[in-house]
Motif scaffolding. Structure first.
Motif: not given
Length: 186
Positions: A5-9, A16-23, A25-26, A39-43
């Protein structure tokens, strides 16, 4: 796995696919809930997302206003001529589309803002004595207009050994936020 998940994020973010990256990282954060760095990065990503959605809502609001501009030059709908012409179907369609975009962007903004503040609250729970974590929560909540959360975080900051100038600034910000929330602003 968490590593996947971390590698995918990270990969999605680089593309540049931020919305998918947020998912992603979540998902990673659910598997590794104590990884404060993640968590800091996700925030930060969620704050950026909220900011983007807020801008989209502003643009949609302007588009909605612009769609109604032509009606100023039409005869009044209370006059016979205006009634005969009826409503401008193009302006009505544009206004409807802009209204839908405004609604969608507003919901996305609220969701991203809530997620960002929740992420920063999670960091503070993991590190209750971390002044920087608390300050990040206060600023995020303040920026995202989540006034009760911002006030609470700022008040907790005052328990730290702050220099007089910083403490005075925080007290002033608390006062401003309390005034804006009591007048319905914010």
């Amino acid at each position: 796995s968490a590593v996947a998940h971390k590698d995918l994020a990270t990969a999605l973010e680089k593309k540049g696919r931020v919305d998918e990256a947020v998912a992603a990282w979540t998902q990673y954060s659910k598997l590794r809930p104590r990884d404060v760095g993640a968590l800091q990065h996700l925030g930060q990503l969620e704050l950026g997302q909220a900011d983007r959605f807020f801008s989209e809502a502003q643009l949609a609001s302007l588009a909605q206003q612009d769609a109604g501009v032509g009606s100023a030059f039409r005869p009044s709908s209370t006059e016979k001529f205006g009634q005969a012409l009826g409503q401008d179907p193009i302006a009505a369609a544009m206004s409807g589309k802009a209204g839908a975009q405004l609604q969608e962007a507003s919901v996305k903004y609220q969701t991203a803002a809530t997620q960002a503040v929740t992420t920063y609250q999670q960091i503070v729970k993991l590190r209750p004595g971390d002044q920087q974590a608390l300050f990040s929560l206060a600023q995020a909540a303040d920026t995202l207009r989540q006034i009760p959360v911002a006030i609470g975080a700022y008040k907790k900051l005052l328990n730290f050994n702050l220099d007089a100038a910083t403490a005075a600034q925080i007290r002033e910000r608390i006062k401003t936020l309390q005034q804006s929330s009591s007048t319905g602003g914010g």
